[in-house]
Design an enzyme around this catalytic site. Sequence first.
Site, PDB file in Angstrom:
ATOM      1  N   GLY A  42      -6.338  -2.049  -0.118  1.00 27.98           N
ATOM      2  CA  GLY A  42      -5.052  -1.397   0.112  1.00 27.98           C
ATOM      3  C   GLY A  42      -4.638  -0.708  -1.178  1.00 27.98           C
ATOM      4  O   GLY A  42      -5.467  -0.478  -2.078  1.00 27.98           O
ATOM      5  N   LEU A  43      -3.368  -0.399  -1.299  1.00 25.91           N
ATOM      6  CA  LEU A  43      -2.947   0.320  -2.500  1.00 25.91           C
ATOM      7  C   LEU A  43      -3.210  -0.496  -3.751  1.00 25.91           C
ATOM      8  O   LEU A  43      -3.623   0.037  -4.781  1.00 25.91           O
ATOM      9  CB  LEU A  43      -1.480   0.704  -2.382  1.00 25.91           C
ATOM     10  CG  LEU A  43      -1.256   1.839  -1.386  1.00 25.91           C
ATOM     11  CD1 LEU A  43       0.217   2.123  -1.202  1.00 25.91           C
ATOM     12  CD2 LEU A  43      -1.993   3.100  -1.833  1.00 25.91           C
ATOM     13  N   ALA A  44      -2.983  -1.810  -3.684  1.00 27.55           N
ATOM     14  CA  ALA A  44      -3.208  -2.629  -4.876  1.00 27.55           C
ATOM     15  C   ALA A  44      -4.698  -2.685  -5.218  1.00 27.55           C
ATOM     16  O   ALA A  44      -5.097  -2.409  -6.360  1.00 27.55           O
ATOM     17  CB  ALA A  44      -2.651  -4.034  -4.652  1.00 27.55           C
ATOM     18  N   GLY A  45      -5.521  -3.023  -4.232  1.00 28.79           N
ATOM     19  CA  GLY A  45      -6.966  -3.183  -4.488  1.00 28.79           C
ATOM     20  C   GLY A  45      -7.657  -1.862  -4.763  1.00 28.79           C
ATOM     21  O   GLY A  45      -8.539  -1.783  -5.635  1.00 28.79           O
ATOM     22  N   HIS A 266      12.568  -7.004   8.968  1.00 28.69           N
ATOM     23  CA  HIS A 266      13.011  -5.610   8.847  1.00 28.69           C
ATOM     24  C   HIS A 266      13.948  -5.262   9.996  1.00 28.69           C
ATOM     25  O   HIS A 266      13.638  -5.530  11.155  1.00 28.69           O
ATOM     26  CB  HIS A 266      11.775  -4.702   8.863  1.00 28.69           C
ATOM     27  CG  HIS A 266      12.038  -3.320   8.383  1.00 28.69           C
ATOM     28  ND1 HIS A 266      12.886  -2.465   9.038  1.00 28.69           N
ATOM     29  CD2 HIS A 266      11.561  -2.640   7.320  1.00 28.69           C
ATOM     30  CE1 HIS A 266      12.918  -1.317   8.392  1.00 28.69           C
ATOM     31  NE2 HIS A 266      12.127  -1.395   7.345  1.00 28.69           N
ATOM     32  N   SER A 284      10.746   3.410  10.408  1.00 23.46           N
ATOM     33  CA  SER A 284      10.990   3.389   8.965  1.00 23.46           C
ATOM     34  C   SER A 284      12.468   3.302   8.583  1.00 23.46           C
ATOM     35  O   SER A 284      13.341   3.892   9.223  1.00 23.46           O
ATOM     36  CB  SER A 284      10.407   4.663   8.358  1.00 23.46           C
ATOM     37  OG  SER A 284      10.892   4.815   7.047  1.00 23.46           O
ATOM     38  N   ARG A 330      17.754  -4.790   3.658  1.00 25.55           N
ATOM     39  CA  ARG A 330      17.181  -5.213   4.942  1.00 25.55           C
ATOM     40  C   ARG A 330      17.683  -6.562   5.420  1.00 25.55           C
ATOM     41  O   ARG A 330      17.923  -6.753   6.608  1.00 25.55           O
ATOM     42  CB  ARG A 330      15.666  -5.260   4.806  1.00 25.55           C
ATOM     43  CG  ARG A 330      15.114  -3.897   4.625  1.00 25.55           C
ATOM     44  CD  ARG A 330      13.646  -3.914   4.324  1.00 25.55           C
ATOM     45  NE  ARG A 330      13.185  -2.537   4.239  1.00 25.55           N
ATOM     46  CZ  ARG A 330      11.956  -2.195   3.955  1.00 25.55           C
ATOM     47  NH1 ARG A 330      11.051  -3.114   3.707  1.00 25.55           N
ATOM     48  NH2 ARG A 330      11.614  -0.926   3.899  1.00 25.55           N
ATOM     49  N   HIS A 401       8.127  -8.340   8.753  1.00 25.52           N
ATOM     50  CA  HIS A 401       7.593  -7.102   8.199  1.00 25.52           C
ATOM     51  C   HIS A 401       6.834  -7.305   6.886  1.00 25.52           C
ATOM     52  O   HIS A 401       5.845  -6.640   6.616  1.00 25.52           O
ATOM     53  CB  HIS A 401       8.768  -6.156   7.967  1.00 25.52           C
ATOM     54  CG  HIS A 401       8.410  -4.871   7.324  1.00 25.52           C
ATOM     55  ND1 HIS A 401       7.615  -3.944   7.946  1.00 25.52           N
ATOM     56  CD2 HIS A 401       8.732  -4.344   6.123  1.00 25.52           C
ATOM     57  CE1 HIS A 401       7.474  -2.896   7.152  1.00 25.52           C
ATOM     58  NE2 HIS A 401       8.116  -3.116   6.029  1.00 25.52           N
ATOM     59  N   LEU A 441       5.132  -0.383  -2.140  1.00 21.59           N
ATOM     60  CA  LEU A 441       4.102   0.563  -2.576  1.00 21.59           C
ATOM     61  C   LEU A 441       4.165   0.716  -4.093  1.00 21.59           C
ATOM     62  O   LEU A 441       3.149   0.762  -4.782  1.00 21.59           O
ATOM     63  CB  LEU A 441       4.308   1.917  -1.893  1.00 21.59           C
ATOM     64  CG  LEU A 441       4.322   1.904  -0.355  1.00 21.59           C
ATOM     65  CD1 LEU A 441       4.434   3.325   0.183  1.00 21.59           C
ATOM     66  CD2 LEU A 441       3.073   1.248   0.197  1.00 21.59           C
TER      67      LEU A 441
HETATM   68  C1  LIG Z   1       4.614  -0.613   9.230  1.00 17.36           C
HETATM   69  C2  LIG Z   1       4.854  -0.799   7.768  1.00 17.36           C
HETATM   70  C3  LIG Z   1       5.453   0.207   7.024  1.00 17.36           C
HETATM   71  C4  LIG Z   1       5.681   0.034   5.655  1.00 17.36           C
HETATM   72  N1  LIG Z   1       6.278   1.035   4.954  1.00 17.36           N
HETATM   73  C5  LIG Z   1       6.488   0.884   3.628  1.00 17.36           C
HETATM   74  C6  LIG Z   1       7.091   1.914   2.857  1.00 17.36           C
HETATM   75  O1  LIG Z   1       7.427   2.977   3.354  1.00 17.36           O
HETATM   76  N2  LIG Z   1       7.264   1.697   1.522  1.00 17.36           N
HETATM   77  C7  LIG Z   1       6.885   0.546   0.917  1.00 17.36           C
HETATM   78  O2  LIG Z   1       7.064   0.411  -0.294  1.00 17.36           O
HETATM   79  N3  LIG Z   1       6.287  -0.435   1.631  1.00 17.36           N
HETATM   80  C8  LIG Z   1       6.073  -0.304   2.946  1.00 17.36           C
HETATM   81  N4  LIG Z   1       5.483  -1.311   3.660  1.00 17.36           N
HETATM   82  C9  LIG Z   1       4.914  -2.457   2.944  1.00 17.36           C
HETATM   83  C10 LIG Z   1       3.577  -2.050   2.315  1.00 17.36           C
HETATM   84  O3  LIG Z   1       2.888  -1.201   3.193  1.00 17.36           O
HETATM   85  C11 LIG Z   1       2.677  -3.232   1.992  1.00 17.36           C
HETATM   86  O4  LIG Z   1       3.392  -4.234   1.348  1.00 17.36           O
HETATM   87  C12 LIG Z   1       1.555  -2.792   1.069  1.00 17.36           C
HETATM   88  O5  LIG Z   1       0.885  -1.674   1.615  1.00 17.36           O
HETATM   89  C13 LIG Z   1       0.569  -3.914   0.808  1.00 17.36           C
HETATM   90  O6  LIG Z   1      -0.476  -3.404   0.036  1.00 17.36           O
HETATM   91  P1  LIG Z   1      -1.609  -4.348  -0.530  1.00 17.36           P
HETATM   92  O7  LIG Z   1      -2.562  -3.478  -1.243  1.00 17.36           O
HETATM   93  O8  LIG Z   1      -0.992  -5.471  -1.251  1.00 17.36           O
HETATM   94  O9  LIG Z   1      -2.303  -4.995   0.771  1.00 17.36           O
HETATM   95  P2  LIG Z   1      -2.908  -4.339   2.111  1.00 17.36           P
HETATM   96  O10 LIG Z   1      -2.691  -2.902   2.221  1.00 17.36           O
HETATM   97  O11 LIG Z   1      -2.426  -5.232   3.208  1.00 17.36           O
HETATM   98  O12 LIG Z   1      -4.445  -4.520   1.943  1.00 17.36           O
HETATM   99  C14 LIG Z   1      -5.084  -5.760   2.080  1.00 17.36           C
HETATM  100  C15 LIG Z   1      -6.556  -5.568   1.868  1.00 17.36           C
HETATM  101  O13 LIG Z   1      -7.152  -6.851   1.767  1.00 17.36           O
HETATM  102  C16 LIG Z   1      -8.270  -6.931   2.617  1.00 17.36           C
HETATM  103  N5  LIG Z   1      -8.405  -8.337   2.997  1.00 17.36           N
HETATM  104  C17 LIG Z   1      -7.456  -9.183   3.464  1.00 17.36           C
HETATM  105  N6  LIG Z   1      -7.981 -10.405   3.622  1.00 17.36           N
HETATM  106  C18 LIG Z   1      -9.260 -10.328   3.255  1.00 17.36           C
HETATM  107  C19 LIG Z   1     -10.323 -11.265   3.206  1.00 17.36           C
HETATM  108  N7  LIG Z   1     -10.161 -12.540   3.516  1.00 17.36           N
HETATM  109  N8  LIG Z   1     -11.545 -10.811   2.795  1.00 17.36           N
HETATM  110  C20 LIG Z   1     -11.736  -9.511   2.443  1.00 17.36           C
HETATM  111  N9  LIG Z   1     -10.758  -8.601   2.450  1.00 17.36           N
HETATM  112  C21 LIG Z   1      -9.546  -9.012   2.859  1.00 17.36           C
HETATM  113  C22 LIG Z   1      -7.987  -5.990   3.751  1.00 17.36           C
HETATM  114  O14 LIG Z   1      -9.193  -5.602   4.339  1.00 17.36           O
HETATM  115  C23 LIG Z   1      -7.289  -4.867   3.008  1.00 17.36           C
HETATM  116  O15 LIG Z   1      -8.253  -4.025   2.458  1.00 17.36           O
HETATM  117  C24 LIG Z   1       5.280  -1.161   5.036  1.00 17.36           C
HETATM  118  C25 LIG Z   1       4.688  -2.168   5.782  1.00 17.36           C
HETATM  119  C26 LIG Z   1       4.495  -2.001   7.144  1.00 17.36           C
HETATM  120  C27 LIG Z   1       3.910  -3.130   7.921  1.00 17.36           C
END
Ligand SMILES: Cc1cc2nc3c(=O)[nH]c(=O)nc-3n(C[C@H](O)[C@H](O)[C@H](O)COP(=O)(O)OP(=O)(O)OC[C@H]3O[C@@H](n4cnc5c(N)ncnc54)[C@H](O)[C@@H]3O)c2cc1C
Length: 637
Positions: A42-45, A266, A284, A330, A401, A441
């Site tokens: 995701g964005l972090a990874g 949310h 949103s 929220r 959410h 994000l």
């Molecule tokens: C519908 C929706 C809309 C949103 N809109 C906003 C917004 O407008 N602004 C904002 O700031 N935030 C928003 N958020 C929150 C935000 O999107 C998330 O908090 C953020 O994207 C999380 O990013 P991340 O990189 O931490 O994890 P994620 O994007 O959840 O990525 C997780 C990654 O880990 C991998 N993974 C998980 N478990 C395993 C495992 N056991 N083995 C291998 N891989 C694994 C997955 O494959 C994925 O690649 C929204 C959330 C939702 C649900």
Amino acid sequence: MQLDAKIPGGPLAQKWDRHRFELKLVNPANKRKYDIIVVGTGLAGGAASASLAELGYNVKTFCIQDSPRRAHSIAAQGGINAAKNYTNEGDSIWRLFYDTVKGGDFRAREANVYRLAQISNNIIDQCVAQGVPFARDYGGLLANRSFGGAQVSRTFYARGQTGQQLLLGAYSALMRQVGLGKVQMFPRREMLDLVVANGQARGIVVRNLITGQIETHAAHAVVLCTGGYGNVFFLSTNAMASNVSASFKAYKRGAYFANPCFTQIHPTCIPVHGTYQSKLTLMSESLRNDGRVWVPQKPGDNRSPQQIPEDERDYYLESKYPSFGNLVPRDVASRNAKEQCDMGKGVGETKLAVYLDFADAIERDGREVIERKYGNLFQMYEKITGEDPYETPMMIYPAVHYTMGGLWVDYNLMSTIDGLFVLGEANFSDHGANRLGASALMQGLADGYFVIPYTIGGYIARTSFSSVSPDTAAFKDTAREASDRIEKLLSINGKRTVDDFHRQLGQIMWDYCGMARNNQGLEKARGMIQELRAEFWQNATVPGDDKDFNQSLERAGRVADFMEFAELMVIDALARQESCGGHFNEAYQTEENEARRDDENFCHVAAWSYSGPDKEPEFHKEPLIFENVELTQRSYK
Ligand SMILES: Cc1cc2nc3c(=O)[nH]c(=O)nc-3n(C[C@H](O)[C@H](O)[C@H](O)COP(=O)(O)OP(=O)(O)OC[C@H]3O[C@@H](n4cnc5c(N)ncnc54)[C@H](O)[C@@H]3O)c2cc1C
């Protein structure tokens, strides 16, 4: 174990600079000698993998999906915060910091939040340089809109697809490194366990989701970016594959879990419309810039919205919170929607919904302007509900959410296991008891692009590593345990589907550990979870086998972890005898039904360590010390 957050000394505004100077460095030529595992894209990874590889480390990156581009981050709609102050509204790093600490109900670390606000501006520059197509104003500057809990417009956006566009930026940077041979990409792999050798995180065990093969991978450090655990509630806005498994396995290996009961509900989601639904859809928060929230004044009013005249409508957020109006945070908006529905003023078939009305905005700005801002969201709403939001108000209701809780990390984003770093939604770090919109994000990208590149170097430079390989006992034993568990799941041979168990677990969590909680309900939920878990291991049916693509098996493993983790959430909620942010214990509220904190006894992070199967987890406290902001009763009036 004493929880040391390793917060650098000195004035708040200088801590991060000072820390970066004080951290030891790894010589550029030596970086290629170190391997780093990143789990999650995701964005972090994605950001972490690209940045670490760019520095010269050898990175191995894993994700569940077929492509890193399909991580849950792609779903993010509304935007990303930064303190650029392009709008001249008086924004600043300090204001973003303050809003975030206050928004989180004073349950986050000052130093982390200040760093996040500082870095927010770098993120926007980085993403623009990558080509992320942010919306722009008439003069060409990046445009901003408002999100809850702030009185300035500081949210950068790309229509309602901000997550997707940011992820494409991170993905491009990641794929550049794949092309250069610095990142080895492992899609369709699920991390089943963490390998800890000599007290250090040294690798992971994964299952190849296509072939079923169990693989082990070794490295000098492991970075978990595996997202949030909202799906413990079964119905949530999260992607279907979002889970707690990687974090929970790390918890069982010694990483502390912080504030697991802090869940964000949310306020603007499409209401539940049937018992066979498996997913909820977010509308949103950006829509609250122009949409007005209301319910009929009279309980039980069954007229259509168009038939209800203006003076018989209750714009309850605008009247109760005149300063912030529809843009309260929220947790506040969600609780108020529930309160209106509890009073019998809910609308729609189930009466569990309130209106989000764009009529005034359309009349004021014209349909074209509204369409430009929110067109794809309106289209999505119409596709799902069959109603045209340009003509009739949307119906919305709160839904699970985001999860503010996560693995405990220090200022360096390192967990209580040496060499295990946790980024993005998977850690607990920056949002306290309630996250402000558009800040997830920001945090994921801050962690990945701008924090971990420094702090992981500091760790590597000061650590001596023994040589480990997948042939050593630590790896073999952990892999065997993962295989045994798969065998156990496949051999239950029961009659009830895993989804059915998951749905029931989610209902328990929603009813007793959701938007409002009380001690009696939480105690009851704990017993119900234990019973359901026992039944799961007796009566779940997991078809297929482990040598193949088997999504039932994947789900079973994740639900089995949710079954254990849910109890930890309840334990944490019971231990926190106050209300704050998303944790609303009905016994602790002000006369105006707002969350009432108890700063004397609960101004801390609650971190839990695993004590063994069926044993009470151990509680650890990280006191939160506020030197720069005054703790006040949050008010958005
Ligand atoms: C519908 C929706 C809309 C949103 N809109 C906003 C917004 O407008 N602004 C904002 O700031 N935030 C928003 N958020 C929150 C935000 O999107 C998330 O908090 C953020 O994207 C999380 O990013 P991340 O990189 O931490 O994890 P994620 O994007 O959840 O990525 C997780 C990654 O880990 C991998 N993974 C998980 N478990 C395993 C495992 N056991 N083995 C291998 N891989 C694994 C997955 O494959 C994925 O690649 C929204 C959330 C939702 C649900």
